[in-house]
Design an enzyme around this catalytic site. Sequence first.
Site, PDB file in Angstrom:
ATOM      1  N   ASP A  55       0.921  -1.332  -0.185  1.00 15.00           N
ATOM      2  CA  ASP A  55      -0.137   0.280   0.476  1.00 15.00           C
ATOM      3  C   ASP A  55       1.086   1.073   0.097  1.00 15.00           C
ATOM      4  OD1 ASP A  55      -2.234  -1.318   0.047  1.00 15.00           O
ATOM      5  OD2 ASP A  55      -2.509  -1.659   2.128  1.00 15.00           O
ATOM      6  N   ASP A  91      -5.765  24.300  12.122  1.00 13.06           N
ATOM      7  CA  ASP A  91      -5.611  22.995  11.289  1.00 13.06           C
ATOM      8  C   ASP A  91      -4.489  21.976  12.352  1.00 13.06           C
ATOM      9  OD1 ASP A  91      -6.100  21.281   9.726  1.00 13.06           O
ATOM     10  OD2 ASP A  91      -5.976  22.410   7.891  1.00 13.06           O
ATOM     11  N   GLU A 103      -1.154  18.146   7.793  1.00  6.99           N
ATOM     12  CA  GLU A 103      -1.076  18.777   6.909  1.00  6.99           C
ATOM     13  C   GLU A 103      -1.048  19.927   6.541  1.00  6.99           C
ATOM     14  OE1 GLU A 103      -2.987  16.185   6.206  1.00  6.99           O
ATOM     15  OE2 GLU A 103      -3.544  15.091   5.168  1.00  6.99           O
ATOM     16  N   PHE A 111     -12.544  22.645   8.368  1.00 10.71           N
ATOM     17  CA  PHE A 111     -12.861  22.025   6.560  1.00 10.71           C
ATOM     18  C   PHE A 111     -14.024  21.223   7.188  1.00 10.71           C
ATOM     19  CE2 PHE A 111     -12.376  18.418   4.427  1.00 10.71           C
ATOM     20  CZ  PHE A 111     -12.631  18.605   2.863  1.00 10.71           C
ATOM     21  N   ARG A 140     -14.637  21.898   1.084  1.00 17.80           N
ATOM     22  CA  ARG A 140     -14.180  21.313   0.231  1.00 17.80           C
ATOM     23  C   ARG A 140     -12.846  22.200   1.397  1.00 17.80           C
ATOM     24  NH1 ARG A 140     -14.029  19.486  -4.708  1.00 17.80           N
ATOM     25  NH2 ARG A 140     -15.219  20.686  -5.054  1.00 17.80           N
ATOM     26  N   LYS A 148      -8.568  27.860   1.621  1.00 17.48           N
ATOM     27  CA  LYS A 148      -7.465  27.342   1.353  1.00 17.48           C
ATOM     28  C   LYS A 148      -8.552  26.114   0.881  1.00 17.48           C
ATOM     29  CE  LYS A 148      -4.939  24.545   5.021  1.00 17.48           C
ATOM     30  NZ  LYS A 148      -5.864  25.350   5.994  1.00 17.48           N
ATOM     31  N   ASP A 196     -10.474  -6.318   2.526  1.00 17.10           N
ATOM     32  CA  ASP A 196      -8.954  -6.604   2.711  1.00 17.10           C
ATOM     33  C   ASP A 196      -9.102  -8.392   2.569  1.00 17.10           C
ATOM     34  OD1 ASP A 196      -7.451  -4.408   1.842  1.00 17.10           O
ATOM     35  OD2 ASP A 196      -7.320  -3.547   3.431  1.00 17.10           O
TER      36      ASP A 196
END
Length: 699
Positions: A306, A343, A347, A374, A379, A392, A539
């Site tokens: 992965d 945030d 990220e 967010f 979005r 952003k 999986d």
Amino acid sequence: MSIHRPQSLSLFDGAILGPAARDAVVKLDPRQLIKNPVMFATALVALLSTVLSLANPGAEHFAVMVQISAWLWFTVLFANFAEAIAEGRGKAQAAALRGTKTGTVAKKVAAVDAARHQEVAADALRAGDLVVCEAGDTIPGDGDVVLGIATVDESAITGESAPVIRESGGDRSAVTGGTRVVSDRIVVRITTNPGESFLDRMIALVEGAKRQKTPNEIALTILLVGMSLIFLIVVSTLPAWASWSGTMVPMVFLIALFVTLIPTTIGGLLSAIGIAGMDRLVKFNVIAKSGRSVEAAGDIDVLLLDKTGTITLGARQAAEFIPLSNVNERDLAEAAFLSSLADDTPEGKSIVALAKSRFGLVEPVGVDMTFIPFSAHTRMSGIDMDGTTIRKGAGDAIAAHVAEKVGRTPGWRSPPNTVNGAQSAPVGVPKELVQAVERVGKAGGTPLVVARDDRLLGVIHLKDIIKPGIRERFATLRAMGIKTVMITGDNPLTAAAIAAEAGVDDFLAEATPEKKLELIRDTQKGGRLVAMCGDGSNDAPALAQADVGVAMNTGTQAAREAGNMVDLESDPTKLIEIVMIGKQLLMSRGSLTTFSIANDVAKYFAIIPALFVASYPQLQALNVMNLASPQSAILSAIIFNALIIIALIPLALKGVRYKPASAETLLRRNLLVYGLGGLVVPFIGIKLVDLVVAALGLA
């Protein structure tokens, strides 16, 4: 946060040696010995030698024959001892796991929404029963969370000190008996009956109680039995030949010749090598459900990995600020910095860190700020401060936000294009912004567009950070003949960029469970073995199909049941280490088999001249070791044959040192070290034993 792996026991730990010595004697039981045909045959001839020796106390070489009989028994005991030490190390690990089992009282409920519960012993629970677990409770058995969300301390099982989230309706719904709820309340549906829990199976597997011989072990055992039968036929013809030549060879001496010729060294260590291979996995907090899976790991041709968490760090990091031509880079960085202060995602934190490192920005003080989190609907995220709006987010979302600010109705280009999964920007968006977004997407990154009020500022490049050293590791695997395939849900453009940077051989983009399963089956049709890891219920089919399926302990019950290994630390990168351990197991077995067969050569030069030199004086030329006497030669060979098993126990338990290389290189190294070594060492060893035997007057 920290990981506490099982402590590595010393090779000859005092707590293991005592029980192992007792078990070595217990294993003389014929019902246990017959599982190892070579040692069973050795025990039979040892018994015959003992009877023949004691029946003739006045025989010419009575003392030597008694010593030979004793060393034949030592040969069997040393082989049993090697196996018992390997099992003892596994039992020590199992004892640590067993210590996590406690007498737990379960709060059984009749329905998911029941207000009252009944207290019952955990051992009384059956699959399908519902139990409620609150903060401080020990989860009474393996199961799935069907209601609620809670943090769970799994350190008793995994060694991971940080609690983990367990919740209903997802891939993180599985809970393990013996773990403890730290906060909140959950309802769990029990999925196993008493004695069948994950912990119970772990203990049984680690102890080796249910260990079965692998196909390779069975094949090697058949080979060793065949060789033993050939040598039995050869030795059984010698009395007639000796009688024809006028020589009388004592039966005990022929028995000694037979035992030194058959592959007792590898026969005595074969079981220990297999058990030790599984033990080495335990040190990495990986539980193998069978020796077959460890063995298969050593033969793997294709690794399915992965992208997230295995090849990349798992969280995208801000790599650069790309301002528009009429915007200063510092202005873009400042807007990105302010919009990311609240945030808490990796990220967002990386954007703050990049802005600080590039421009030394600091958080404003005394300013009225309202943070906009967010959401999947908008979005985008950002901040409102002193009448200024900073946002952003996804390119089309930010462009639409700016268009709304200036009172323009957003319109879409026709036909819409797709860049990293997002449609092209609305009409009126600067061409250079569109190009910047496309460039980031083609580079395998994620573009975040930044705007202040009604002005577009530029793009933040969020990059999947390739793990340090991963490219070199893939190059090593390639040199070993193993193909690496990256599995990702990214679009083909992004996947190709990341695959090129990471150095994988191939990739599967926009992967779905069905595509994974199809890829594994197609690969296996070509005669290749496949390894993969997974954690979700989706999986499970691929994990079951793969030759080596490593399930994450944090995953669902279905995934853990489907895989043939379970990683207690839930670290996908372990797949590479597992392959290395599998190859080390196969190498150890092959190397010791080579050594065992090669060291028979020296015994020919020791025993053959001793038996027939009286009738054929020319055979004295074969006595290259210049042994003291025929009786000393035979006794020295049989003593060396027993002691070499003890000498090789550390190598069998630790495994042959493995250095990644091609099969041809490994074969040459194996033949040089263990083939040539198997020829030379016995000559030296038998001579040294002969000197001691002669000095002590034992023969």
